[in-house]
Write an enzyme that holds these catalytic residues in place. Structure first.
Site, mmCIF file in Angstrom:
data_model
loop_
_atom_site.group_PDB
_atom_site.id
_atom_site.type_symbol
_atom_site.label_atom_id
_atom_site.label_comp_id
_atom_site.label_asym_id
_atom_site.label_seq_id
_atom_site.Cartn_x
_atom_site.Cartn_y
_atom_site.Cartn_z
ATOM 1 N N THR A 63 0.853 -1.194 0.000
ATOM 2 C CA THR A 63 0.000 0.000 0.000
ATOM 3 C C THR A 63 0.886 1.240 0.000
ATOM 4 O O THR A 63 1.581 1.515 0.983
ATOM 5 C CB THR A 63 -0.912 0.034 1.249
ATOM 6 O OG1 THR A 63 -1.693 -1.158 1.279
ATOM 7 C CG2 THR A 63 -1.839 1.250 1.188
ATOM 8 N N LYS B 34 -7.299 1.946 -2.952
ATOM 9 C CA LYS B 34 -6.877 1.336 -1.682
ATOM 10 C C LYS B 34 -6.883 2.373 -0.555
ATOM 11 O O LYS B 34 -7.323 2.097 0.565
ATOM 12 C CB LYS B 34 -5.482 0.728 -1.860
ATOM 13 C CG LYS B 34 -4.832 0.218 -0.606
ATOM 14 C CD LYS B 34 -5.586 -0.952 0.006
ATOM 15 C CE LYS B 34 -4.968 -1.363 1.338
ATOM 16 N NZ LYS B 34 -5.859 -2.228 2.107
ATOM 17 N N LYS C 12 -0.149 5.197 8.539
ATOM 18 C CA LYS C 12 0.485 5.543 7.250
ATOM 19 C C LYS C 12 -0.578 5.714 6.165
ATOM 20 O O LYS C 12 -0.547 6.668 5.378
ATOM 21 C CB LYS C 12 1.483 4.420 6.873
ATOM 22 C CG LYS C 12 2.140 4.523 5.519
ATOM 23 C CD LYS C 12 1.721 3.455 4.506
ATOM 24 C CE LYS C 12 1.605 2.042 4.943
ATOM 25 N NZ LYS C 12 1.044 1.125 3.940
HETATM 26 N N1 NDP Z 1 -1.498 -6.462 7.546
HETATM 27 C C1 NDP Z 1 -2.581 -6.164 6.852
HETATM 28 O O1 NDP Z 1 -3.708 -6.453 7.263
HETATM 29 C C2 NDP Z 1 -2.480 -5.498 5.513
HETATM 30 C C3 NDP Z 1 -1.362 -4.789 5.113
HETATM 31 N N2 NDP Z 1 -1.355 -4.189 3.890
HETATM 32 C C4 NDP Z 1 -0.201 -3.441 3.420
HETATM 33 O O2 NDP Z 1 0.741 -4.404 2.981
HETATM 34 C C5 NDP Z 1 2.071 -3.960 3.243
HETATM 35 C C6 NDP Z 1 2.765 -4.976 4.138
HETATM 36 O O3 NDP Z 1 2.007 -5.096 5.316
HETATM 37 P P1 NDP Z 1 2.337 -6.197 6.439
HETATM 38 O O4 NDP Z 1 2.763 -7.460 5.827
HETATM 39 O O5 NDP Z 1 1.186 -6.163 7.354
HETATM 40 O O6 NDP Z 1 3.556 -5.474 7.150
HETATM 41 P P2 NDP Z 1 4.779 -6.055 7.970
HETATM 42 O O7 NDP Z 1 5.233 -4.909 8.798
HETATM 43 O O8 NDP Z 1 4.442 -7.336 8.640
HETATM 44 O O9 NDP Z 1 5.861 -6.371 6.836
HETATM 45 C C7 NDP Z 1 6.543 -5.343 6.194
HETATM 46 C C8 NDP Z 1 7.528 -5.928 5.204
HETATM 47 O O10 NDP Z 1 8.302 -4.848 4.647
HETATM 48 C C9 NDP Z 1 9.683 -5.103 4.900
HETATM 49 N N3 NDP Z 1 10.398 -3.853 5.094
HETATM 50 C C10 NDP Z 1 10.094 -2.852 5.960
HETATM 51 N N4 NDP Z 1 10.977 -1.844 5.831
HETATM 52 C C11 NDP Z 1 11.866 -2.228 4.890
HETATM 53 C C12 NDP Z 1 13.010 -1.618 4.303
HETATM 54 N N5 NDP Z 1 13.406 -0.402 4.678
HETATM 55 N N6 NDP Z 1 13.678 -2.291 3.344
HETATM 56 C C13 NDP Z 1 13.260 -3.508 2.955
HETATM 57 N N7 NDP Z 1 12.203 -4.152 3.459
HETATM 58 C C14 NDP Z 1 11.495 -3.509 4.418
HETATM 59 C C15 NDP Z 1 9.693 -5.954 6.145
HETATM 60 O O11 NDP Z 1 10.940 -6.617 6.250
HETATM 61 P P3 NDP Z 1 11.448 -7.150 7.690
HETATM 62 O O12 NDP Z 1 10.776 -8.460 7.892
HETATM 63 O O13 NDP Z 1 12.914 -7.239 7.532
HETATM 64 O O14 NDP Z 1 11.031 -6.124 8.714
HETATM 65 C C16 NDP Z 1 8.529 -6.882 5.854
HETATM 66 O O15 NDP Z 1 8.885 -7.848 4.912
HETATM 67 C C17 NDP Z 1 1.916 -2.575 3.863
HETATM 68 O O16 NDP Z 1 2.024 -1.635 2.841
HETATM 69 C C18 NDP Z 1 0.518 -2.600 4.441
HETATM 70 O O17 NDP Z 1 -0.037 -1.308 4.548
HETATM 71 C C19 NDP Z 1 -2.391 -4.310 3.005
HETATM 72 C C20 NDP Z 1 -3.499 -5.016 3.350
HETATM 73 C C21 NDP Z 1 -3.650 -5.618 4.655
HETATM 74 O O1 SSN Z 2 -4.633 -2.486 4.514
HETATM 75 C C1 SSN Z 2 -5.189 -3.252 5.315
HETATM 76 C C2 SSN Z 2 -6.556 -3.646 5.109
HETATM 77 C C3 SSN Z 2 -7.079 -4.574 6.141
HETATM 78 C C4 SSN Z 2 -8.432 -5.083 5.725
HETATM 79 O O2 SSN Z 2 -8.870 -4.843 4.594
HETATM 80 O O3 SSN Z 2 -9.026 -5.785 6.560
#
Ligand code: NDP
Ligand code: SSN
Length: 346
Positions: free
Chosen positions: A150, A225, A293
């Protein structure tokens, strides 16, 4: 190579403002010739196998809460998956399920026909693209990059530009749906960008999700989104207020959740999150820092078209307070704590 890329990144790439234009100007002699040749020949053989209609190799960058189950579903469906994550240990469960591993994002992009990225925010999504662009550019072959993180539309358009400058194609495809839908392959993809890539990627999107929308030009997926998450963030803040008010006037908040579930404003989110919020438990599905964010990015989107969004702006303040209280890594439902502090109820 990876070290060189990172040194160059540190020197040139302040991603928050723009992607590193200087990458395109770097002479090919800067790359170790042997490595380039190895990568280039691998690229041609991968491309050929994809053209034959045999398996398309899939890369996956970012194995956090969302990326891990998404990549796992691709593996379970029999896809040829290569993974990378900044923290290597998160790759291990995927490797034990049969994933290949590469120690850098650019090596994944070099290896795979289609690379998916599920990264935290605009900075990390931009970083991975910067390093991948280098390898794609010098390999001179047609690869594909799908960003499912996102981010804001501006970031997505810059990513699109940089990927396209290599001859590769790009699709933005952020997802609606959280940890459980990711595990269950029930995500909703909000895609925009290269239509042929949308068609190529669709079988993979269908493994990871239950539906997909193609929204046209890059930026539209990100905008959709952000609108959805802006509303979700405000709804969560409203639920928090309602739960605390009901408690303060002597009602049972569990009954409120039940009443909500039967009426016109019923929402799966209320039924899922309400009971644990009442118990002050916030097991993380969607980290609060990511919701804040998204509120910030959505407010920026609104600002760009002079659309008033006072409800979202007020909700954003609550997420900021919750972050300041150390709740960044808790679930976004922990936003209720910012109101508890204000009301002095615990
Ligand atoms: N969780 C949710 O319900 C949802 C999340 N999203 C979106 O999806 C994306 C991921 O979310 P989510 O999986 O929950 O987040 P997490 O915080 O669990 O994972 C984030 C990922 O990004 C990596 N990362 C963070 N900073 C850096 C950097 N500087 N360089 C390289 N890699 C980096 C992390 O690596 P490391 O493991 O090393 O920290 C990890 O793989 C976000 O944009 C979020 O807004 C969208 C829908 C639903
Ligand atoms: O970006 C996160 C969305 C979470 C949701 O759709 O439940």
């Amino acid at each position: 190579m990876a070290l060189w890329v990172r040194t160059t990144m540190a020197k040139y790439c302040s991603y928050s403002t723009q992607l590193p234009i200087h990458f395109a100007e770097r002479p090919i002699s800067a790359f170790p010739a042997k490595r380039l040749l190895t990568v280039r020949s691998k690229a041609f053989s991968v491309q050929a196998s994809a053209k034959d209609g045999s398996s398309t190799s899939v890369g996956f960058l970012g194995l956090g809460i969302m990326g891990s189950p998404m990549a796992q579903n691709l593996l379970k469906a029999g896809c040829d998956v290569t993974v990378w994550n900044r923290t290597k240990s998160k790759c291990d469960p995927l490797i034990s399920l049969g994933a290949k591993y590469k120690p850098s994002p650019e090596e994944v992009a070099a290896e795979c026909d289609v690379t998916f990225a599920m990264l935290a925010d605009p900075d990390s999504a931009g970083f991975c693209v910067c390093v991948c662009v280098l390898i794609l550019m010098f390999m001179n072959f047609t690869a594909s990059y799908v960003d499912v993180s996102t981010v804001d539309g501006g970031t997505s358009k810059l990513i699109n530009q940089r990927i396209k400058s290599t001859g590769a194609s790009f699709l933005e495809a952020p997802v609606s749906g959280s940890k459980k839908p990711a595990e269950d392959g029930q995500l909703i993809f909000l895609t925009a960008g290269d239509k042929p890539l949308y068609d190529l990627a669709s079988p993979f999107l269908d493994i990871m999700g239950k539906s997909r929308f193609y929204l046209g030009d890059v930026g539209n997926g990100a905008a959709m989104k952000l609108v959805v998450n802006m509303m979700m963030g405000s709804m969560m803040a409203t639920l928090a207020e309602g739960l605390l008010l009901s408690e303060k006037v002597g009602l049972d908040p569990n009954v409120l959740v039940e009443v909500l579930s039967q009426g016109a404003i019923s929402a799966p989110m209320y039924s899922m999150k309400g009971p644990s919020m009442i118990k002050s438990a916030y097991p993380t599905a969607f980290p609060l820092k990511h919701q804040q964010k998204d509120m910030r990015l959505a407010l920026g989107l609104a600002e760009s078209v002079s659309q008033p969004t006072p409800i979202a702006a007020a909700a954003n303040e609550l997420y900021k307070v919750a972050k300041a209280r150390g709740l960044s890594d808790d679930d976004f439902s922990a936003v209720i704590e910012s109101l508890r502090a204000k009301l002095g109820s615990s």
